[in-house]
Design an enzyme around this catalytic site. Sequence first.
Site, short mmCIF file in Angstrom:
data_model
loop_
_atom_site.label_atom_id
_atom_site.label_comp_id
_atom_site.label_asym_id
_atom_site.label_seq_id
_atom_site.Cartn_x
_atom_site.Cartn_y
_atom_site.Cartn_z
N HIS A 284 -7.81 6.76 21.37
CA HIS A 284 -6.95 7.91 21.03
C HIS A 284 -7.68 8.84 20.08
CE1 HIS A 284 -4.40 9.78 17.96
NE2 HIS A 284 -3.47 9.95 18.88
N ASN A 285 -8.27 8.29 19.03
CA ASN A 285 -8.96 9.12 18.05
C ASN A 285 -10.19 9.79 18.66
OD1 ASN A 285 -7.05 7.97 16.35
ND2 ASN A 285 -8.47 7.73 14.66
N ARG B 46 -19.82 17.59 15.16
CA ARG B 46 -19.47 17.46 13.74
C ARG B 46 -20.72 17.16 12.91
NH1 ARG B 46 -13.50 14.70 12.92
NH2 ARG B 46 -12.50 15.60 14.75
N GLU C 218 -8.98 12.62 20.53
CA GLU C 218 -8.60 13.62 19.53
C GLU C 218 -9.83 14.44 19.10
OE1 GLU C 218 -7.55 13.16 14.90
OE2 GLU C 218 -6.18 12.08 16.22
N LYS D 193 -6.04 2.67 19.85
CA LYS D 193 -5.98 3.70 18.80
C LYS D 193 -7.34 4.35 18.60
CE LYS D 193 -4.34 5.97 15.18
NZ LYS D 193 -5.46 6.43 14.38
N GLY E 244 0.82 -1.21 0.00
CA GLY E 244 0.00 0.00 0.00
C GLY E 244 0.85 1.25 0.00
N LEU E 245 1.05 1.83 -1.18
CA LEU E 245 1.93 2.99 -1.31
C LEU E 245 1.15 4.29 -1.46
CD1 LEU E 245 4.78 1.49 -3.52
CD2 LEU E 245 4.84 2.03 -1.07
N ARG F 43 -39.58 3.72 36.22
CA ARG F 43 -39.46 2.46 35.47
C ARG F 43 -40.27 1.35 36.13
NH1 ARG F 43 -34.79 0.02 35.29
NH2 ARG F 43 -34.99 -0.79 33.18
N VAL G 150 0.03 7.80 0.86
CA VAL G 150 0.94 8.71 1.56
C VAL G 150 1.50 8.11 2.85
CG1 VAL G 150 -0.97 9.93 2.71
CG2 VAL G 150 1.23 11.07 2.41
N SER H 205 -0.44 6.61 14.61
CA SER H 205 -0.93 7.99 14.73
C SER H 205 0.19 8.98 14.48
CB SER H 205 -1.52 8.23 16.12
OG SER H 205 -1.97 9.57 16.22
N LYS I 166 -6.83 0.44 2.85
CA LYS I 166 -8.10 0.90 3.39
C LYS I 166 -8.73 -0.16 4.28
CE LYS I 166 -12.52 2.90 1.95
NZ LYS I 166 -13.39 3.25 0.79
N ASN J 27 2.30 -2.70 -4.41
CA ASN J 27 1.04 -1.97 -4.53
C ASN J 27 0.23 -2.61 -5.65
OD1 ASN J 27 -0.19 0.79 -3.49
ND2 ASN J 27 -0.73 0.60 -5.65
N GLY K 182 1.79 4.85 3.68
CA GLY K 182 2.66 3.73 3.35
C GLY K 182 4.02 4.18 2.87
#
Length: 483
Positions: free
Chosen positions: A187-188, A288, A191, A184, A10-11, A446, A13, A129, A76, A33, A15
């Site tokens: 972490h996101n 968002r 973020e 991860k 996977g080349l 309830r 950015v 990251s 991906k 790739n 990679g």
Amino acid sequence: MRKSDIGLIGLAVMGENLVMNMESKGFTVSVYNRTAEKVTRFVEGRAKGKNVVGTYSLEELVASLETPRKIMMMIKAGSSVDDMIEKLLPLLDDGDIIIDGGNSHFPDTARRTAYVESKGKLYIGTGVSGGEEGALKGPSLMPGGSPAAWESVKPIFQAICAHVEDGSPCCDWVGENGAGHFVKMVHNGIEYGDMQLICEAYQLMRDLLGMTADEMHDVFAEWNKGELDSYLIEITRDILAYKDTDGSPIVEKILDTAGQKGTGKWTGIAALDEGVPLTLIGEAVFARCLSAIKEERVAASAVLTGPKVAFTGDKAQFLEDIRCALYAAKIVSYAQGYTLMRDAAKTYGWNLNYGGIALMWRGGCIIRSVFLGKIKEAFDNDPALRNLLLDPYFKDVMDKAQAGWRRVCAAAAMQGVPIPAMSAALNYYDGYRTARLPANLLQAQRDYFGAHTYERIDAPRGQFFHTNWTGEGGDTAASQYTV
């Protein structure tokens, strides 16, 4: 001919930059790739003269590698990863290692680890990251999966990752199966929270205090010298100073609709699954979503009324209040994220090193900040710490910051400036420190409409009661669902 230390598929950015990083640390890397032209363009261009070997089939890639073979996929997330695993497995020997460095969802990584191990091979799912700059110069890496794979991968990963001042690598083994990608994901999510909090501080300065981009640049530059020192504060400082070709701040020409790739949403869903109140990050995700309905908001702004914004207080004091609100809310965001990791670790049987995770995040990644050193110290002092807010350092920060934080939330409410994340953080803080919440009334409701039962303060925990509130319901109770 010497064989390569690792292969990368996977080349794009990330990679490409990881390959250049690995090569610069003395490793020979084979690359592949699906689109052959990318391989040729890379090895004859950016990687020309480097210890980078171009391969044009998976068979050629596998044959070029030292054993145990290590193949890292930077492709991906989703079905593409499963498809590539299926193509690789027949070509590999027992003990060879497949690594997924994409943003895969942690249940997928857990499933893939079990599957690859059932075929005699090893699997790692690692968070990466730091964006393209981090990939090139040193990312934060969060590997998990097959523990037996770590010793083979460790020398490469700990060479290419970021390192903090004392030389410690921002990479260590996280845990079994999906643990690396879970960390991860959190972490996101954090973020998302950090970015939203900074945006709310910016909106308060712009809309409530009427500050220019240059004035806000100066404030963020000053904040970056103190306890808020971080990558996101630093880039916010730089963004506010950046001018368009006509000399005006470019930030004010950018459309206010935010994109997202889903990791914040996954964090919120995981919190709901675990019953963890991840309120700030949830609000950051929804902010968002609200930004995305731009046309609807513009139409609503012409119809719906609110207070006329008019600040009359001490501007310097209010700026300090915003700084306090930002720092206090940031602490809440991390406290919630760490609580989620602790609860998930119990669910999935992971043995997470919470101080080590803070260290992994101190360099290379998007949320890197000096503040993370304090989190590591908190867990060094008490590895069983239930909530960051209970650590003496963070408790002291909250004691000092909350007066300004409350003034900011009150002023924003009175002036009609939306600060959903800062407000959610304050509500969480107040809820967490409240010994008796109104959930007793909720349980009565309830039980009234659904006979869901309740516990009593004058009876042992785990003993449930039902009241026949109307005199007509009888004594039959419904089963319990407890988060």
